[in-house]
Design a protein around this motif. Structure first.
Motif, PDB file in Angstrom:
ATOM      1  N   UNK A  13       0.827  -1.203   0.000  1.00 34.54           N
ATOM      2  CA  UNK A  13       0.000   0.000   0.000  1.00 34.54           C
ATOM      3  C   UNK A  13       0.864   1.257   0.000  1.00 34.54           C
ATOM      4  N   UNK A  14       1.968   1.222   0.722  1.00 29.37           N
ATOM      5  CA  UNK A  14       2.863   2.374   0.795  1.00 29.37           C
ATOM      6  C   UNK A  14       3.527   2.644  -0.551  1.00 29.37           C
ATOM      7  N   UNK A  15       3.967   1.571  -1.212  1.00 29.27           N
ATOM      8  CA  UNK A  15       4.701   1.713  -2.465  1.00 29.27           C
ATOM      9  C   UNK A  15       3.810   1.629  -3.702  1.00 29.27           C
ATOM     10  N   UNK A  16       2.574   1.114  -3.506  1.00 31.33           N
ATOM     11  CA  UNK A  16       1.660   0.850  -4.623  1.00 31.33           C
ATOM     12  C   UNK A  16       2.352   0.030  -5.713  1.00 31.33           C
ATOM     13  N   UNK A  17       3.055  -0.996  -5.254  1.00 28.44           N
ATOM     14  CA  UNK A  17       3.772  -1.866  -6.187  1.00 28.44           C
ATOM     15  C   UNK A  17       4.110  -3.179  -5.500  1.00 28.44           C
ATOM     16  N   UNK A  18       3.677  -4.303  -6.091  1.00 21.83           N
ATOM     17  CA  UNK A  18       4.042  -5.614  -5.577  1.00 21.83           C
ATOM     18  C   UNK A  18       5.537  -5.863  -5.794  1.00 21.83           C
ATOM     19  N   UNK A  19       6.060  -5.381  -6.915  1.00 20.44           N
ATOM     20  CA  UNK A  19       7.479  -5.585  -7.232  1.00 20.44           C
ATOM     21  C   UNK A  19       8.381  -4.867  -6.239  1.00 20.44           C
ATOM     22  N   UNK A  20       8.085  -3.601  -5.994  1.00 22.79           N
ATOM     23  CA  UNK A  20       8.905  -2.830  -5.067  1.00 22.79           C
ATOM     24  C   UNK A  20       8.789  -3.383  -3.649  1.00 22.79           C
ATOM     25  N   UNK A  21       7.594  -3.801  -3.258  1.00 22.17           N
ATOM     26  CA  UNK A  21       7.402  -4.372  -1.923  1.00 22.17           C
ATOM     27  C   UNK A  21       8.213  -5.650  -1.761  1.00 22.17           C
ATOM     28  N   UNK A  22       8.283  -6.459  -2.807  1.00 21.61           N
ATOM     29  CA  UNK A  22       9.069  -7.696  -2.722  1.00 21.61           C
ATOM     30  C   UNK A  22      10.547  -7.385  -2.540  1.00 21.61           C
TER      31      UNK A  22
END
Length: 305
Positions: A13-22
Motif C-alpha cells: 500500500x505504501x509503495x503501490x507496487x508488488x514488485x517494489x514491496x518484494x
C-alpha cells in the motif's frame, strides 16, 4: 500486534507496487500476492485494483491502510510504555530512516553499527535522499524518521537538533586558484560546480550568499551534480571551485587530493535535525535512537576530524 500479512499489505500500500514491496521485504512477488490474497479472503473484499503493471487501493484498502497506520502508532506507544516498566524489554521492531548524503555516508554508518550491537532486535533501513525528498517521504509515511538540513520547517513535523557542520570551498590540489585567498566578490569570476536543486548543502550556501547580497543565479555555475561523491570526483579533475561539507572531504583534505580555499567574509554552516511526524517523538525505538546517536556522536566526530 500487527500480523505479518498486514505488514506485507502495508508495504504494498505504501509503495503501490508488488514488485517494489518484494524488493524492500526481501521476499518473492508470489509470496507477496499470497499474503494479500489471504487478507482479501479474510475481509471478504478486494484491497487493490490491478491496473496493468500498477496497482491502486480500493476504498476498503484505503480504510485498512489508514487503520493499520493508527495501529502501528499504538503499537509503538505500547512498546515505549513497556520499556519504561522494564528496560530489558526489547521487541522485534523495524525502523526506516531517511538521511541526506553527508549523514548517510559519513555519520550514520558507525552510529548504526554501535546501536545495533546494543539492540539486535531492531531492524534498521536507511534511505539516502536529499533533504527536500526526505521531508516528503516522512509526510508520506515512507520513512519513520529523517535527518535533514537546510529546509523550511513545517507545522506537523517535530525538529530535534543533532549536529552542526561547516560547508567549505574546495578545489583540486592541481588547481592554480588554491594559491590565492579569495574575496566573496571573486566568486563572480570563478567557475563553480555545485549540488543539485533540493540539496540541503546548496540551500545553506544560497542563504549564506544572499546574506552577502549575492544571488547564486548571478555566479558562473559550470555544472550541477547529484550527490556528494559525484561532486568530489568531478572537482578532483576539474578547475572548478566547489562547496562541500567538511565531513565529506576530510579524507581528501588529509591526503592532499583536495584543498580548502578560504573565502574572506563567507561562513557557511549547516544544522542537522532529526525530523519526526508529530505524536511519534516518544515512541520506541525512535526516541531511543535519537538519544543514543546524540550521546555517541561526539566520539565519532573526533574520529572524523
Amino acid at each position: 500486534m500487527i500480523s505479518y500479512k498486514h505488514e506485507v499489505f502495508m508495504e504494498v500500500a505504501r509503495l503501490l507496487s508488488f514488485t517494489k514491496a518484494s524488493q524492500t521485504l526481501y521476499i518473492s512477488q508470489s509470496a507477496i500476492s499470497k499474503q494479500v490474497k489471504a487478507l482479501e479472503e479474510q475481509y471478504k473484499t478486494g484491497l487493490f485494483e490491478r491496473l496493468g503493471n500498477t496497482v491502486a487501493l480500493t476504498q476498503a484498502g484505503k480504510l485498512l491502510y489508514k487503520k493499520l497506520l493508527e495501529a502501528r502508532q499504538l503499537q509503538n506507544e505500547l512498546y515505549q510504555e513497556l520499556r519504561a516498566l522494564d528496560e530489558q524489554f526489547s521487541p522485534q521492531v523495524s525502523m526506516v530512516l531517511g538521511a541526506s548524503t553527508t549523514i548517510s555516508l559519513y555519520v550514520l554508518p558507525p552510529l548504526m553499527s554501535a546501536y545495533l550491537q546494543l539492540h539486535p532486535n531492531v531492524q534498521l533501513t536507511l534511505k539516502n535522499r536529499n533533504s527536500e525528498n526526505i521531508l516528503k517521504a516522512l509526510l508520506d509515511h515512507e520513512i519513520d524518521m529523517g535527518i535533514v538540513e537546510g529546509i523550511n520547517k513545517v507545522s506537523n513535523v517535530t525538529y530535534t537538533p543533532f549536529l552542526t557542520d561547516d560547508v567549505i570551498a574546495v578545489c583540486s590540489s592541481k588547481n592554480p586558484i588554491k594559491k590565492h585567498p579569495l574575496e566573496v566578490n571573486d566568486l563572480f569570476d570563478t567557475p563553480l560546480a555545485l549540488r543539485e536543486s533540493g540539496s540541503g548543502t546548496l540551500a545553506v550556501l544560497e542563504e549564506a550568499l544572499a546574506a552577502k547580497g549575492i544571488r547564486l543565479l548571478d555566479l558562473p555555475l559550470k555544472i550541477r551534480l547529484g550527490g556528494t561523491e559525484a561532486l568530489k570526483n568531478f572537482v578532483r579533475v576539474d578547475t572548478c571551485l566547489s562547496f562541500l561539507p567538511r565531513q565529506a572531504v576530510s579524507k581528501e583534505l588529509q591526503s592532499g587530493e583536495l584543498v580548502e580555499v578560504p573565502i574572506q567574509g563567507l561562513t557557511v554552516k549547516r544544522t542537522f535535525n532529526f525530523i519526526q511526524r508529530k505524536g511519534t517523538e516518544n515512541n520506541f525505538p525512535y526516541k531511543d535512537f535519537v538519544q543514543f546517536t546524540k550521546r555517541q556522536y561526539s566520539d565519532v566526530e573526533n574520529l572524523l576530524h
